[in-house]
Write an enzyme that holds these catalytic residues in place. Structure first.
Site, mmCIF file in Angstrom:
data_model
loop_
_atom_site.group_PDB
_atom_site.id
_atom_site.type_symbol
_atom_site.label_atom_id
_atom_site.label_comp_id
_atom_site.label_asym_id
_atom_site.label_seq_id
_atom_site.Cartn_x
_atom_site.Cartn_y
_atom_site.Cartn_z
ATOM 1 N N TYR A 8 5.367 -5.184 6.598
ATOM 2 C CA TYR A 8 4.299 -5.259 7.594
ATOM 3 C C TYR A 8 4.518 -6.482 8.504
ATOM 4 O O TYR A 8 5.530 -7.174 8.402
ATOM 5 C CB TYR A 8 2.928 -5.268 6.903
ATOM 6 C CG TYR A 8 2.627 -3.961 6.196
ATOM 7 C CD1 TYR A 8 2.589 -2.756 6.905
ATOM 8 C CD2 TYR A 8 2.405 -3.914 4.816
ATOM 9 C CE1 TYR A 8 2.324 -1.550 6.264
ATOM 10 C CE2 TYR A 8 2.138 -2.710 4.176
ATOM 11 C CZ TYR A 8 2.098 -1.538 4.903
ATOM 12 O OH TYR A 8 1.844 -0.340 4.271
ATOM 13 N N CYS A 25 0.413 10.171 -5.670
ATOM 14 C CA CYS A 25 -0.535 9.340 -4.899
ATOM 15 C C CYS A 25 0.113 8.752 -3.651
ATOM 16 O O CYS A 25 -0.451 8.833 -2.558
ATOM 17 C CB CYS A 25 -1.133 8.241 -5.788
ATOM 18 S SG CYS A 25 0.085 7.274 -6.686
HETATM 19 C C1 FMN Z 1 -0.875 4.799 -3.107
HETATM 20 C C2 FMN Z 1 -0.430 3.370 -3.036
HETATM 21 C C3 FMN Z 1 -0.943 2.548 -2.052
HETATM 22 C C4 FMN Z 1 -0.560 1.191 -1.986
HETATM 23 N N1 FMN Z 1 -1.143 0.385 -1.062
HETATM 24 C C5 FMN Z 1 -0.867 -0.943 -1.057
HETATM 25 C C6 FMN Z 1 -1.573 -1.824 -0.200
HETATM 26 O O1 FMN Z 1 -2.493 -1.434 0.515
HETATM 27 N N2 FMN Z 1 -1.226 -3.141 -0.221
HETATM 28 C C7 FMN Z 1 -0.252 -3.623 -1.047
HETATM 29 O O2 FMN Z 1 0.014 -4.829 -1.033
HETATM 30 N N3 FMN Z 1 0.409 -2.803 -1.903
HETATM 31 C C8 FMN Z 1 0.112 -1.488 -1.937
HETATM 32 N N4 FMN Z 1 0.735 -0.673 -2.837
HETATM 33 C C9 FMN Z 1 1.680 -1.264 -3.821
HETATM 34 C C10 FMN Z 1 0.931 -1.618 -5.110
HETATM 35 O O3 FMN Z 1 0.010 -2.664 -4.920
HETATM 36 C C11 FMN Z 1 1.878 -2.028 -6.258
HETATM 37 O O4 FMN Z 1 2.530 -3.213 -5.919
HETATM 38 C C12 FMN Z 1 2.909 -0.955 -6.604
HETATM 39 O O5 FMN Z 1 2.349 0.335 -6.560
HETATM 40 C C13 FMN Z 1 3.507 -1.193 -7.994
HETATM 41 O O6 FMN Z 1 2.485 -1.280 -8.982
HETATM 42 P P1 FMN Z 1 2.110 -0.004 -9.924
HETATM 43 O O7 FMN Z 1 3.355 0.381 -10.604
HETATM 44 O O8 FMN Z 1 1.024 -0.484 -10.831
HETATM 45 O O9 FMN Z 1 1.651 1.087 -9.003
HETATM 46 C C14 FMN Z 1 0.376 0.677 -2.913
HETATM 47 C C15 FMN Z 1 0.886 1.524 -3.895
HETATM 48 C C16 FMN Z 1 0.491 2.847 -3.967
HETATM 49 C C17 FMN Z 1 1.033 3.702 -5.072
HETATM 50 S S1 SF4 Z 2 0.129 9.607 -12.440
HETATM 51 FE FE1 SF4 Z 2 0.581 7.630 -11.473
HETATM 52 S S2 SF4 Z 2 2.039 8.095 -9.835
HETATM 53 FE FE2 SF4 Z 2 1.104 10.064 -10.468
HETATM 54 S S3 SF4 Z 2 -0.590 10.309 -9.033
HETATM 55 FE FE3 SF4 Z 2 -1.420 9.276 -10.851
HETATM 56 S S4 SF4 Z 2 -1.287 7.074 -10.389
HETATM 57 FE FE4 SF4 Z 2 0.012 8.141 -8.893
#
Ligand code: FMN
Ligand code: SF4
Length: 349
Positions: free
Chosen positions: A162, A331
């Protein structure tokens, strides 16, 4: 975390959901969604990359921080999260070259006219100096609105390709004026946000520890840049990775090792001495415990993990079973398709 005490080390990471109204205001759905994550035990619940100016909006139903009329809605969100004993965080962002005219009605703006093919390839207008300073004021005004809405934590989005990251990166900053200095825009934004923050608020920075593709900032180059920034005025750092051209580093695939970004966090934690959080497929109690117990990070940032099971923190802390995210990435695909995001394992989302 600065003036705040977290009730545990689980933080709901910023996550765009496309749950707002078309004008970016908060909806009942958003309040219910975030309330469920607060009730589920997370210590700090982030909203999402909220746009600080209209031309920084990247999704049709993204959260707006660009106008005073949004303060009452943000206040309703804050009150709900507080009622469940959690703190609330807002992430301040501008999408820069990743935005699209057909989403927000504006031509994208960026440090240099480098289109983002991943989001459609609109040629961005190169920002002039006056507009860069107007943008700094937009971050400042967004921070003020968050303070007025009772928000506890301000997270400045410095990663994921960004606008701030676009200034940092040699891929997207080809300027020959003072803003060819990659950290200048970030430093101005930090000053502006810190100036607005209230005494009871914490301010942090989320970065991509590396950009994720060969032409982008490596981990060493990013670390060297961060050493030029006065981070000691901040209350925490959030470690993530990637950019739009390397989206797999932002939202990691299921095949990758849980907590793959933790070693980067450890390096920042050791050097800067600030509380550090890390994200990246931390989808199990074991992965979270390993990262915290080994001292790689002070807290874990969970996005999909809490989308799949909002009560993950409460269940982990009480030894109960939880429903893990399976990293199917429905998602994030729905987000890229500009749809409100659902979940394959959690119908209530
Ligand atoms: C649907 C979605 C939307 C996201 N939106 C943002 C966001 O608005 N800002 C941000 O810093 N990271 C965003 N991320 C990244 C997440 O904050 C996170 O760093 C990443 O998904 C890895 O963590 P997780 O494995 O728990 O999903 C987004 C991730 C997903 C899956
Ligand atoms: S299972 Fe995990 S990766 Fe799949 S839609 Fe739900 S949150 Fe997103």
């Amino acid at each position: 975390m600065g003036p705040l005490q977290l009730r545990n080390r689980f933080v709901a990471a910023p996550m765009e959901r496309n749950y707002c109204a078309k004008d970016g205001s908060v909806t009942e759905r958003y309040i219910a969604y975030l309330g469920a994550r607060a009730a589920g035990g997370a210590a700090l619940v982030h909203t999402e990359a909220g746009y600080v100016r209209a031309d920084g909006k990247g999704r049709p139903l993204q959260l707006a921080l660009d106008d005073d009329r949004h303060v009452p809605g943000l206040r309703a969100l804050t009150d709900t999260v507080h009622r469940h004993g959690a703190l609330i965080g807002m992430e301040l962002n501008h999408g820069g070259r990743t935005t699209r005219r057909d989403v927000n009605g504006h031509r994208p703006v960026a440090p240099s006219p480098v289109p983002c093919q991943v989001t459609g390839g609109d040629l961005p207008r190169q920002l002039d100096t006056a507009d860069i300073h107007r943008l700094v004021r937009a971050y400042r005004d967004a921070a003020r609105r968050c303070r007025q809405a009772g928000v506890d934590v301000l997270t400045i989005h410095g990663g994921h390709g960004y606008l701030i990251h676009q200034f940092l990166s040699p891929v997207t900053n080809h300027r020959d004026d003072e803003f060819s200095n990659p950290t200048l825009f970030l430093r101005l934004v930090l000053d502006a946000v810190l100036e607005q923050a209230g005494s009871g608020q914490a301010v942090g920075l989320r970065i991509s520890a590396h950009e994720g593709h060969p032409a982008g900032l490596s981990a060493d180059a990013t670390f060297a840049l961060m050493k030029e920034v006065p981070l000691d005025g901040l209350d925490f750092l959030g470690i993530s990775a990637g950019s739009y051209e390397a989206g797999e580093w932002i939202v990691q695939p299921g095949e990758w090792e849980p907590g793959i970004l933790a070693p980067y966090a450890q390096r920042y934690r050791r050097h800067f001495g600030l509380p550090v959080g890390v994200a990246g497929r931390i989808n199990s109690a074991r992965a979270a415990a390993r990262i915290v117990a080994s001292g790689q990070a002070d807290f874990v940032s969970l996005a999909r993990t809490l989308h799949a099971d909002p009560s993950f923190p409460r269940r982990v802390l009480s030894g109960a079973a939880y429903r893990p995210c399976i990293a199917c990435n429905r998602c994030i695909d729905e987000l890229h398709d500009n749809q409100p995001i659902g979940c394959s394992v959690n119908a209530r989302a």
